[in-house]
Design a protein around this motif. Structure first.
Motif, PDB file in Angstrom:
ATOM      1  N   PRO A  54      32.846  45.162  47.720  1.00  0.00           N
ATOM      2  CA  PRO A  54      33.539  45.531  46.561  1.00  0.00           C
ATOM      3  C   PRO A  54      35.231  44.588  45.732  1.00  0.00           C
ATOM      4  CG  PRO A  54      33.420  47.824  46.928  1.00  0.00           C
ATOM      5  CD  PRO A  54      33.381  46.574  48.475  1.00  0.00           C
ATOM      6  N   GLU A  55      34.436  43.805  44.858  1.00  0.00           N
ATOM      7  CA  GLU A  55      35.961  43.795  44.052  1.00  0.00           C
ATOM      8  C   GLU A  55      35.580  44.233  42.611  1.00  0.00           C
ATOM      9  OE1 GLU A  55      33.930  39.411  44.143  1.00  0.00           O
ATOM     10  OE2 GLU A  55      35.478  39.155  46.239  1.00  0.00           O
ATOM     11  N   GLN A 115      39.248  41.847  45.947  1.00  0.00           N
ATOM     12  CA  GLN A 115      39.170  42.828  46.378  1.00  0.00           C
ATOM     13  C   GLN A 115      39.762  44.462  46.256  1.00  0.00           C
ATOM     14  OE1 GLN A 115      38.714  41.660  50.526  1.00  0.00           O
ATOM     15  NE2 GLN A 115      37.102  40.429  50.444  1.00  0.00           N
ATOM     16  N   CYS A 116      39.013  45.491  46.119  1.00  0.00           N
ATOM     17  CA  CYS A 116      39.387  46.224  46.019  1.00  0.00           C
ATOM     18  C   CYS A 116      40.067  46.868  47.131  1.00  0.00           C
ATOM     19  CB  CYS A 116      38.241  47.264  45.974  1.00  0.00           C
ATOM     20  SG  CYS A 116      37.104  47.387  44.038  1.00  0.00           S
ATOM     21  N   THR A 119      42.948  51.426  44.803  1.00  0.00           N
ATOM     22  CA  THR A 119      42.779  49.859  43.852  1.00  0.00           C
ATOM     23  C   THR A 119      44.078  49.535  42.163  1.00  0.00           C
ATOM     24  OG1 THR A 119      40.951  49.172  44.256  1.00  0.00           O
ATOM     25  CG2 THR A 119      42.067  47.638  42.711  1.00  0.00           C
ATOM     26  N   CYS A 161      35.089  47.137  40.406  1.00  0.00           N
ATOM     27  CA  CYS A 161      34.794  47.124  42.284  1.00  0.00           C
ATOM     28  C   CYS A 161      32.901  47.556  42.091  1.00  0.00           C
ATOM     29  CB  CYS A 161      35.343  48.639  42.533  1.00  0.00           C
ATOM     30  SG  CYS A 161      36.497  48.683  43.030  1.00  0.00           S
ATOM     31  N   ASP A 199      39.972  56.315  41.889  1.00  0.00           N
ATOM     32  CA  ASP A 199      40.157  54.903  42.480  1.00  0.00           C
ATOM     33  C   ASP A 199      40.276  54.261  42.874  1.00  0.00           C
ATOM     34  OD1 ASP A 199      38.630  56.199  44.153  1.00  0.00           O
ATOM     35  OD2 ASP A 199      36.451  56.128  43.628  1.00  0.00           O
TER      36      ASP A 199
END
Ligand code: ADP
Ligand code: MG
Length: 253
Positions: free
Chosen positions: A6-7, A31-32, A191, A66, A159
């Motif tokens: 996930p990004e 990227q996360c 992140t 994400c 998150d």
């Protein structure tokens, strides 16, 4: 890393304030799970970038956090705004400021549960502010206030974290506590985006960097972005960069 990691993905982001274009066609992805610094001169659009990602400003373009659109991630995102934008005359106790981080999880018809209070207490301990729980927020020093706002963000158990200039006007101890906290959040897989103004600490604090001045000047590994030619391009006349990549000195002009 896998291709479908996930990004945080921002594509062709433009923000206009009336006739003024604060951000122009910004695209990047990370990227996360990374700790990302956001730098650029005053008025570059750093706060605007954060607010747009949080859905607090109207924008053109697309943003994915994400792997999900903002509205699905809202409860999972914590935001610590610039301290200058907060009214400290408001009479509120430190412990209540931190408990505010739990409000999204407490139904309006209920009081905070014991569990919420425990989470808030733990967060206050992580920033070394337990002894100040019963103080008014306005009575604390800048660094102590900042630690309390970070505790509120921690209590939210998010998150993704966005912090806008958390180190401005704070003491060295508070800065050390916050930096090591950010690192431990990253180790937990969170992140974190941090708007930062002190160029001398950039390489020490971050692995990833966004450099902007209305347009994107660079985004990626610090070693690829924190370079004399890119810094000069972003800061134009406001800093002078001496030396080369291995031995660089940046001075405000
Ligand atoms: P930075 O955080 O990098 O200092 P900002 O994102 O706060 O920059 O601001 C970017 C530009 O947009 C600046 O020129 C600022 O004056 C302008 N700006 C910011 N917020 C507003 C607003 N609410 N209305 C109009 N202009 C704004
Ligand atoms: Mg700002």
């Amino acid at each position: 890393m896998s291709a479908n990691q996930p990004e945080i993905r921002v594509e062709r982001l433009t923000v206009n304030y009336g006739g003024h274009q604060a951000l122009k066609n910004i695209s990047f992805s990370f990227q996360c799970g990374q700790l990302v610094g956001i730098i650029g001169p005053n008025g570059a659009g750093k706060s605007t970038l954060i607010k747009a990602i949080l859905g607090l400003e109207k924008y053109i373009g697309s943003i994915e956090i994400c792997g999900k659109p903002i509205k699905e991630m809202r409860k999972k995102i914590s935001y610590v705004p610039q301290r200058s934008s907060i009214d400290f005359d408001f009479p509120v106790l430190v412990e209540d400021v931190v408990l505010m981080g739990r409000y999204a999880f407490i139904p309006w018809y209920k009081k905070a549960r014991i569990k919420d209070k425990e989470i808030a207490r733990d967060a206050l301990e992580k920033v070394g502010m337990t002894h100040f729980a019963k103080r008014q927020i306005g009575q604390l020093s800048g660094g102590q206030q900042q630690r309390v706002f970070i505790a509120r963000a921690l209590a939210q158990q998010a998150d993704v974290f966005f912090l806008d200039e958390p180190f401005v006007g704070i003491d060295a101890t508070s800065e050390e506590i916050i930096v090591s906290l950010l690192r431990s959040l990253q180790r937990e897989g969170k992140t974190i985006f941090v708007v930062h103004h002190d160029l001398s600490k950039v390489e020490k604090y971050f692995d990833q960097l966004i450099l902007l001045n209305q347009e994107l000047v660079g985004a990626g590994n610090v070693s690829e972005v924190y370079k004399p030619e890119l810094l000069s391009a972003a800061y134009k006349g406001s800093v002078t960069v001496f030396g080369n990549n291995d031995n660089m000195m940046v001075v405000s002009s």
